[in-house]
Design a protein around this motif. Structure first.
Motif, PDB file in Angstrom:
ATOM      1  N   ALA A  90       0.720  -1.172  -0.289  1.00 21.43           N
ATOM      2  CA  ALA A  90       0.277  -0.059  -0.128  1.00 21.43           C
ATOM      3  C   ALA A  90       0.737   1.245  -0.115  1.00 21.43           C
ATOM      4  N   VAL A  91       2.341   0.950   0.993  1.00 23.00           N
ATOM      5  CA  VAL A  91       3.029   2.274   0.211  1.00 23.00           C
ATOM      6  C   VAL A  91       3.406   2.762  -0.997  1.00 23.00           C
ATOM      7  N   SER A  92       3.649   1.578  -1.230  1.00 17.97           N
ATOM      8  CA  SER A  92       4.492   1.690  -2.459  1.00 17.97           C
ATOM      9  C   SER A  92       2.469   2.069  -3.711  1.00 17.97           C
ATOM     10  N   VAL A  93       1.932   1.644  -3.955  1.00 13.66           N
ATOM     11  CA  VAL A  93       0.738   2.244  -4.810  1.00 13.66           C
ATOM     12  C   VAL A  93       0.512   3.628  -3.878  1.00 13.66           C
ATOM     13  N   LEU A  94       0.355   3.699  -3.090  1.00 10.37           N
ATOM     14  CA  LEU A  94      -0.688   5.155  -2.711  1.00 10.37           C
ATOM     15  C   LEU A  94       0.506   6.216  -3.277  1.00 10.37           C
ATOM     16  N   GLY A  95       2.512   5.843  -2.702  1.00 14.87           N
ATOM     17  CA  GLY A  95       3.206   6.649  -3.123  1.00 14.87           C
ATOM     18  C   GLY A  95       3.213   7.224  -3.809  1.00 14.87           C
ATOM     19  N   ALA A  96       3.204   5.936  -5.361  1.00 12.34           N
ATOM     20  CA  ALA A  96       2.861   6.061  -6.606  1.00 12.34           C
ATOM     21  C   ALA A  96       1.774   6.735  -7.084  1.00 12.34           C
ATOM     22  N   MET A  97       0.765   7.234  -6.532  1.00 10.95           N
ATOM     23  CA  MET A  97      -0.593   7.935  -6.688  1.00 10.95           C
ATOM     24  C   MET A  97      -0.988   9.079  -6.028  1.00 10.95           C
ATOM     25  N   LEU A 118      -6.316  -4.390  -3.983  1.00  4.15           N
ATOM     26  CA  LEU A 118      -6.296  -5.610  -5.048  1.00  4.15           C
ATOM     27  C   LEU A 118      -4.481  -5.870  -5.249  1.00  4.15           C
ATOM     28  N   VAL A 119      -3.586  -4.831  -5.299  1.00  2.00           N
ATOM     29  CA  VAL A 119      -2.779  -4.927  -5.432  1.00  2.00           C
ATOM     30  C   VAL A 119      -2.154  -5.747  -3.987  1.00  2.00           C
ATOM     31  N   ALA A 120      -2.692  -5.305  -2.899  1.00  2.00           N
ATOM     32  CA  ALA A 120      -1.942  -6.180  -1.298  1.00  2.00           C
ATOM     33  C   ALA A 120      -2.579  -7.179  -1.735  1.00  2.00           C
ATOM     34  N   MET A 121      -4.191  -7.908  -2.090  1.00  2.00           N
ATOM     35  CA  MET A 121      -4.284  -8.557  -1.736  1.00  2.00           C
ATOM     36  C   MET A 121      -3.959 -10.015  -2.923  1.00  2.00           C
ATOM     37  N   ALA A 122      -3.775  -9.331  -4.110  1.00  4.14           N
ATOM     38  CA  ALA A 122      -2.920 -10.340  -4.740  1.00  4.14           C
ATOM     39  C   ALA A 122      -2.143 -11.279  -4.768  1.00  4.14           C
ATOM     40  N   VAL A 123      -0.791 -10.021  -4.377  1.00  5.15           N
ATOM     41  CA  VAL A 123       0.114 -10.620  -4.300  1.00  5.15           C
ATOM     42  C   VAL A 123       0.254 -11.243  -2.762  1.00  5.15           C
ATOM     43  N   ALA A 124      -0.087 -10.690  -2.016  1.00  7.40           N
ATOM     44  CA  ALA A 124      -0.563 -11.698   0.002  1.00  7.40           C
ATOM     45  C   ALA A 124      -0.523 -12.982  -0.671  1.00  7.40           C
ATOM     46  N   GLY A 125      -1.684 -12.980  -1.598  1.00  6.27           N
ATOM     47  CA  GLY A 125      -2.294 -14.435  -2.329  1.00  6.27           C
ATOM     48  C   GLY A 125      -1.147 -15.702  -2.295  1.00  6.27           C
ATOM     49  N   GLY A 126      -0.298 -14.159  -3.894  1.00  8.08           N
ATOM     50  CA  GLY A 126       0.400 -15.175  -4.702  1.00  8.08           C
ATOM     51  C   GLY A 126       1.619 -16.011  -3.330  1.00  8.08           C
ATOM     52  N   VAL A 127       2.586 -14.965  -2.747  1.00 10.32           N
ATOM     53  CA  VAL A 127       2.809 -15.605  -1.548  1.00 10.32           C
ATOM     54  C   VAL A 127       2.604 -16.474  -1.114  1.00 10.32           C
ATOM     55  N   GLY A 128       1.009 -16.175  -0.508  1.00 16.36           N
ATOM     56  CA  GLY A 128       0.175 -17.444   0.058  1.00 16.36           C
ATOM     57  C   GLY A 128       0.769 -18.393  -0.565  1.00 16.36           C
ATOM     58  N   PHE A 129       0.930 -18.542  -1.909  1.00 11.04           N
ATOM     59  CA  PHE A 129       0.547 -20.379  -2.599  1.00 11.04           C
ATOM     60  C   PHE A 129       1.917 -20.362  -2.711  1.00 11.04           C
ATOM     61  N   ALA A 130       3.165 -20.136  -2.234  1.00 14.10           N
ATOM     62  CA  ALA A 130       4.249 -20.183  -2.553  1.00 14.10           C
ATOM     63  C   ALA A 130       4.923 -20.788  -1.195  1.00 14.10           C
ATOM     64  N   PHE A 131       3.788 -19.467   0.003  1.00 14.52           N
ATOM     65  CA  PHE A 131       4.644 -19.967   1.665  1.00 14.52           C
ATOM     66  C   PHE A 131       3.509 -21.177   1.728  1.00 14.52           C
ATOM     67  N   GLU A 132       2.504 -21.221   1.159  1.00 14.67           N
ATOM     68  CA  GLU A 132       1.634 -23.500   1.732  1.00 14.67           C
ATOM     69  C   GLU A 132       3.180 -24.118   1.117  1.00 14.67           C
TER      70      GLU A 132
END
Lengths: 340, 245
Positions: A90-97, A118-132
């Motif tokens: 959120a820091v990165s996305v909101l910072g860019a906007m 949406l970006v936070a959810m998508a990336v956290a979900g993707g990292v979650g997939f790898a984490f599992e």
């Protein structure tokens, strides 16, 4: 196929359905109990809204974790890393906007915040997939190893966050239209807290709908109770678990965005700090119970705000005390899940 | 003689340090109702769980429809057409009766998607299912839960039904209800392997019988043979049917 079998007399008997409504009264009871202790009604309103907002954010973060535990008995102490990841994204996305977040126009603010979420959810979900896959899967059914390796995973995650964003605390200001308060009578209620309550309710409603009205939701609820039977009916519970884990990680990412905006700053350790609250909430609620998690989160949020105002020293352990009291009353949590 | 739909060859099962099945050989013919009898701890439940893949046959082979399913996963075995009613019934207590049935109906995404004709047939077998359709399954009595467990297993056509002690702990009236339901099921040519300790219940249903002891099949033959031979009953089961009537 002709119906030809008579009903045995005993088959007609059924005990009366007694709905368990007492836990539903806990949240209003706590709020009303705090009312006489406050100096004014406006203070009570402000603290109650703040507590509900905090509770909603905790619920968003914790709801996936409670299902993860319920489905596969997996103790994921690394859940906090998805919160921190969401907040930093959120820091990165909101910072860019920043042009849009600095605007007084609500629509522009929303156009910045929604992609951040949406970006936070998508990336956290993707990292979650790898984490599992990498961290959780090798230690199914081994609780001690789960605790060790998931905590290790969180430490690694925190260090990676420091590598990418740096170790220092980073401010995460609210978009301009989200700042300030609304006046309800004499009470000042921060706009963002109302937004958090609305988003929390929306997530709860969506989750309730999925769990009660869809086949996947039914399978999740069934799997939490008896995963072996779900497999015997022909469903691959591990696929279901991966889906729930990814969704839970994505929700933690969303919760991280909201928590970061709630605190208006982010630190790499923020996930670990919130982790304690999350585990209190899912234990209070009953491991595997989304409804219990919702009530537990609201209780924790309200109590933290009330005690923080009335007796700040008590606030440090008030949630632990709440957990002890709930468990003395209901050792399996507010809404125990009927396990086989 | 019908060709075997299910064949177990030299199945051994270990649970932790315990060696439970010691080379089980068993055949269940297409359309037959086979009863697996034996005392407590003989290995009957373990046999069913091994067929379902909940415990692994090592070594040993489990042939189902000509395919060795011994190393297949439980969901895959179920999808090949085997339904399982465990001893504890496996009811999802927090789900309603309707939701329990919907979970079992793999092809239906919603309750309306379940085969209405088949559902009516099941309601005929077990009227309590219709009556308590919207009730939480956890509120049902033991007998009603057993009906739901069997109803759930037959909500869609399956090639083989594995049922573990359906009469356990049930009142006589419910047992009679269950027997009638299984008789109705037999008329549909469903293949059933039923584990039972209640010989009186078993003899009313079984075409074939296998008796287990110490993790082995010690007798197999027709049910009529066993019912007519008190000496064999005494030898295998330690009881005489006549004494129980």
């Amino acid at each position: 196929m002709s119906p030809s079998v008579a009903t045995a007399p005993a088959a007609d008997a059924l005990p009366q359905l007694v709905a368990d409504r007492i836990p539903l009264l806990l949240v209003p009871a706590l709020a009303l109990a705090a009312l006489p202790l406050m100096s004014s009604l406006s203070t009570w309103v402000t603290l109650t809204v703040a507590g509900l907002a905090m509770g909603m954010i905790i619920f968003i973060i914790a709801s996936g974790l409670t299902l993860v535990f319920g489905l596969m008995d997996v103790l994921n102490f690394g859940h906090g890393v998805f919160i921190a990841l969401g907040a930093y994204l959120a820091v990165s996305v909101l910072g860019a906007m920043s042009g849009w977040t600095g605007s007084e126009h609500l629509a522009l603010n929303l156009l910045a915040v929604l992609p951040a979420m949406l970006v936070a959810m998508a990336v956290a979900g993707g990292v979650g997939f790898a984490f599992e896959r990498v961290i959780i899967r090798p230690v199914y059914g081994q609780h001690l190893k789960q605790i060790m390796i998931t905590m290790g995973g969180m430490i690694v995650g925190e260090e990676l966050i420091k590598v990418i964003w740096g170790p220092q605390t980073i401010p995460l200001p609210l978009p301009a239209a989200f700042r300030g308060s609304l006046l309800l009578g004499d009470a000042a209620v921060e706009k963002y807290r109302l937004i958090a309550v609305v988003i929390g309710l929306a997530v709860f409603a969506a989750m309730f709908w999925v769990l009660s009205r869809t086949k996947v939701g039914l399978l999740i609820r069934a799997g939490v109770q008896d995963r072996e039977m779900v497999e015997s009916l022909g469903y691959r519970i591990r696929k279901l678990f991966v889906g729930v884990f990814v969704a839970g990680s994505a929700l933690a990412g969303l919760g991280g965005v909201m928590w970061g905006l709630y605190q208006q700053n982010v630190t790499p350790q923020m996930g670990a700090q919130v982790n304690v609250l999350i585990f209190i909430v899912i234990i209070i609620g009953g491991l595997g119970s989304v409804g219990g998690c919702f009530i537990g989160a609201l209780l924790v949020g309200l109590l933290a705000n009330y005690t923080g105002f009335l007796a700040p020293k008590v606030a440090l352990f008030s949630n632990i005390l709440l957990m002890v009291l709930i468990l003395l009353w209901r050792p399996q949590g507010i809404f125990p899940v009927a396990k086989r | 003689m019908s060709s075997p739909l299910l064949r177990l060859e030299g199945v051994h099962t270990h649970i932790g340090a315990y060696h439970i099945l010691h080379g089980v050989d068993l055949e269940v013919g297409q359309g037959e109702f086979t009863v697996l009898l034996g005392r407590n701890g003989a290995g009957k439940t373990t046999t069913l769980r091994t067929i379902m893949g909940l415990w692994t046959a090592a070594p040993g082979r489990v042939w189902f429809g000509g395919v060795d399913i011994a190393t297949r996963s439980t969901p895959e075995i179920a999808r090949r057409g085997i339904a399982y009613v465990p001893e504890n019934m496996g009811i999802f207590s927090d789900l309603t009766v309707r939701e329990n049935m919907l979970v079992a109906a793999r092809s239906a995404r919603r309750a309306e998607g379940m085969d209405a004709t088949r559902l009516e047939w099941i309601f005929g077998l077990f009227p309590a299912i219709r009556k308590f359709w919207q009730h939480p399954a956890g509120l049902l009595s033991g007998g009603q839960k057993q009906m739901l467990a069997v109803a759930r297993a037959i909500i869609e056509p399956r090639k083989l039904l594995l049922v573990d002690e359906p009469s356990k702990g049930l009142a006589p009236a419910i047992i009679q209800n269950m027997i009638a339901a299984f008789r109705e099921l037999k008329q549909t040519d469903t293949t059933v392997l039923l584990v039972e300790q209640n010989f009186n219940f078993a003899r009313q249903l079984g075409d074939k019988v296998a008796v287990m002891d110490d993790g082995r099949i010690v007798h197999s033959g027709t049910m009529a043979e066993l019912v007519d031979d008190e000496g064999l009953q005494q030898k295998l089961l330690g009881l005489s049917l006549a004494a129980h009537q």
